[in-house]
Scaffold this active site. Structure first.
Site, PDB file in Angstrom:
ATOM      1  N   GLY A 177       0.850  -1.198   0.000  1.00 12.05           N
ATOM      2  CA  GLY A 177       0.000   0.000   0.000  1.00 12.05           C
ATOM      3  C   GLY A 177       0.878   1.237   0.000  1.00 12.05           C
ATOM      4  O   GLY A 177       0.634   2.192   0.727  1.00 12.05           O
ATOM      5  N   PHE A 228      -3.816  -6.496  -1.660  1.00  7.08           N
ATOM      6  CA  PHE A 228      -3.230  -7.267  -0.556  1.00  7.08           C
ATOM      7  C   PHE A 228      -4.241  -8.223   0.072  1.00  7.08           C
ATOM      8  O   PHE A 228      -3.916  -8.919   1.020  1.00  7.08           O
ATOM      9  CB  PHE A 228      -2.542  -6.378   0.474  1.00  7.08           C
ATOM     10  N   HIS A 245      -4.108   0.413   9.986  1.00  8.20           N
ATOM     11  CA  HIS A 245      -5.055   1.329  10.653  1.00  8.20           C
ATOM     12  C   HIS A 245      -6.292   1.633   9.783  1.00  8.20           C
ATOM     13  O   HIS A 245      -7.246   2.200  10.267  1.00  8.20           O
ATOM     14  CB  HIS A 245      -4.349   2.616  11.116  1.00  8.20           C
TER      15      HIS A 245
HETATM   16  C1  LIG Z   1      -3.552   5.368   4.252  1.00  7.75           C
HETATM   17  S1  LIG Z   1      -2.810   5.040   2.717  1.00  7.75           S
HETATM   18  C2  LIG Z   1      -1.127   4.751   3.206  1.00  7.75           C
HETATM   19  C3  LIG Z   1      -0.170   4.996   2.091  1.00  7.75           C
HETATM   20  C4  LIG Z   1       1.315   4.797   2.424  1.00  7.75           C
HETATM   21  N1  LIG Z   1       1.587   3.500   2.972  1.00  7.75           N
HETATM   22  C5  LIG Z   1       1.800   5.877   3.359  1.00  7.75           C
HETATM   23  O1  LIG Z   1       1.833   5.663   4.557  1.00  7.75           O
HETATM   24  O2  LIG Z   1       2.109   6.979   2.872  1.00  7.75           O
HETATM   25  C6  LIG Z   1      -3.394   3.400   2.319  1.00  7.75           C
HETATM   26  C7  LIG Z   1      -2.870   2.854   1.017  1.00  7.75           C
HETATM   27  O3  LIG Z   1      -3.359   1.506   0.866  1.00  7.75           O
HETATM   28  C8  LIG Z   1      -3.706   1.317  -0.481  1.00  7.75           C
HETATM   29  N2  LIG Z   1      -4.674   0.207  -0.589  1.00  7.75           N
HETATM   30  C9  LIG Z   1      -5.968   0.197  -0.206  1.00  7.75           C
HETATM   31  N3  LIG Z   1      -6.528  -0.998  -0.453  1.00  7.75           N
HETATM   32  C10 LIG Z   1      -5.566  -1.766  -1.013  1.00  7.75           C
HETATM   33  C11 LIG Z   1      -5.538  -3.124  -1.470  1.00  7.75           C
HETATM   34  N4  LIG Z   1      -6.616  -3.901  -1.406  1.00  7.75           N
HETATM   35  N5  LIG Z   1      -4.380  -3.594  -1.977  1.00  7.75           N
HETATM   36  C12 LIG Z   1      -3.265  -2.793  -2.050  1.00  7.75           C
HETATM   37  N6  LIG Z   1      -3.235  -1.507  -1.610  1.00  7.75           N
HETATM   38  C13 LIG Z   1      -4.379  -1.002  -1.095  1.00  7.75           C
HETATM   39  C14 LIG Z   1      -4.289   2.652  -0.882  1.00  7.75           C
HETATM   40  O4  LIG Z   1      -4.354   2.820  -2.278  1.00  7.75           O
HETATM   41  C15 LIG Z   1      -3.342   3.619  -0.193  1.00  7.75           C
HETATM   42  O5  LIG Z   1      -2.251   3.943  -1.002  1.00  7.75           O
END
Ligand SMILES: C[S@@+](CC[C@H](N)C(=O)[O-])C[C@H]1O[C@@H](n2cnc3c(N)ncnc32)[C@H](O)[C@@H]1O
Length: 335
Positions: A177, A228, A245
């Site tokens: 992510g 994921f 979170h």
């Molecule tokens: C709160 S953001 C955190 C982004 C990064 N890790 C950071 O801390 O700057 C959550 C991330 O999870 C990704 N995400 C959400 N659902 C996902 C999935 N099913 N598989 C992969 N990534 C996912 C979103 O696109 C987003 O980029």
């Protein structure tokens, strides 16, 4: 930064009004002036209302009122001849522009908290009609802005991350992510001789690909789109910053189990998230916990809650570097 309780503002109606009114109005003023390019123009050099209005194509009268509001609150400067100029806070306001835009999104969603509390679904779903990451997948501009916000958050915690915590030697890190790649690129810079995989939803990975390509470290990065909840690439270090979170316990166990299938023997998981204090404390963990209740199904967790998630998903907590002011690093290893 010291955590301070907001209770003092509730001691009388005037201070309460100042807090609530200014939080809302300041966000609106900052967003309007960032989005119309007024702040970028001011950062280039001093200008009066007429010049700013002409170069940014906004009406001078209303522009002057917004500028005077921000002058009153010391976010920009106004000289005796009526010329406005930027100060250090103006730069912060510009750097935080994606955060401020995302806060506006959160405020819209948050207006539905009461409906969400009395029924199913998150406040975000009540307002926007779909879960947040589906919304971003079909709204690339909002997704790019959210990615900018996440990059800003990463830069806030970067000093702590590299000064206070060292990852064990690794060859390939997958940032799960990983949004626009800010954290992954910072890790690769800090740990020469390693490679990284940026893993995020296909639509986000597509936006990130262009940003990563501009980095001098691009040849050490592979960008992979996927979920994921299905499958993740193999590596010996997995970083999950502000991922768990976003999700409830069942969803977190699913994510951790997907990684468990891919992680190499001897590999490590580094969760980078807030740790909620056992005693209610007016810090970032406590306020972000409520933000998570607005945006999605997630929550900020206590250390024991992380331990329980690890234990239920085939890991054990190995070590932790606690950050009292923000995100901590919690490392787990497969068992
Ligand atoms: C709160 S953001 C955190 C982004 C990064 N890790 C950071 O801390 O700057 C959550 C991330 O999870 C990704 N995400 C959400 N659902 C996902 C999935 N099913 N598989 C992969 N990534 C996912 C979103 O696109 C987003 O980029």
């Amino acid at each position: 930064m010291d955590a301070r309780a907001l209770g003092q503002y509730f001691e009388n109606p005037d201070t309460l009004f100042q807090l609530v009114n200014n939080t809302a109005v300041c966000m609106v003023a900052c967003n309007a002036l960032n989005r119309t390019g007024v702040i970028s123009r001011l950062l280039e050099g001093p200008a009066d209302t007429a010049v700013l209005a002409a170069s940014c194509q906004v009406p001078a009268d209303r522009l002057a009122r917004l500028l005077d509001y921000l002058t009153a609150h010391e976010i920009i400067e106004k000289a005796a001849d009526g010329t406005y100029s930027a100060n250090a806070r103006t730069q912060v306001m510009h750097d935080a522009r994606d955060y401020l835009v995302s806060t506006e999104l959160g405020a819209k969603a948050g207006s539905k908290m009461h409906e969400s509390l009395k029924g199913d679904g998150t406040p975000f779903e009540h307002f926007f009609g779909q879960p947040v990451f589906e919304y971003f997948s079909s709204n690339p501009d909002a997704a790019a802005s959210f990615g900018g916000f996440m990059g800003w958050m990463t830069r806030r915690v970067q000093r702590f991350l590299f000064a206070e915590h060292r990852f064990e030697p690794f060859s390939t890190v997958v940032d799960i992510g990983g949004s626009m790649g800010d954290l992954l690129l910072a890790i690769l810079e800090e740990y020469p001789g390693t490679n990284g995989i940026l893993f995020d939803l296909p639509a986000t990975a597509e936006i990130a690909r262009a940003q990563v390509a501009e980095s001098p470290l691009a040849d050490r990065v592979e960008v992979v789109g996927g979920s994921f909840f299905e499958e993740v690439p193999t590596a010996d270090l997995y970083t999950l910053k502000q991922i768990l979170h976003d999700w409830n316990d069942e969803e977190c166990r699913h994510i951790l189990s997907t990684i468990r299938k891919a992680i190499v023997p001897g590999g490590r998981l580094a969760v980078i998230d807030h740790i909620v204090s056992d005693v209610p404390t007016p810090n970032e963990a406590q306020s972000t916990d409520i933000a998570m209740m607005i945006w999605d199904t997630g929550r900020e967790r206590r250390l024991a809650e992380f331990e329980a998630l690890f234990a239920a998903s085939g890991y054990r907590l190995d070590r932790m570097t606690r950050n009292p002011a923000g995100h901590s690093v919690i490392e787990a290893v497969p068992v």
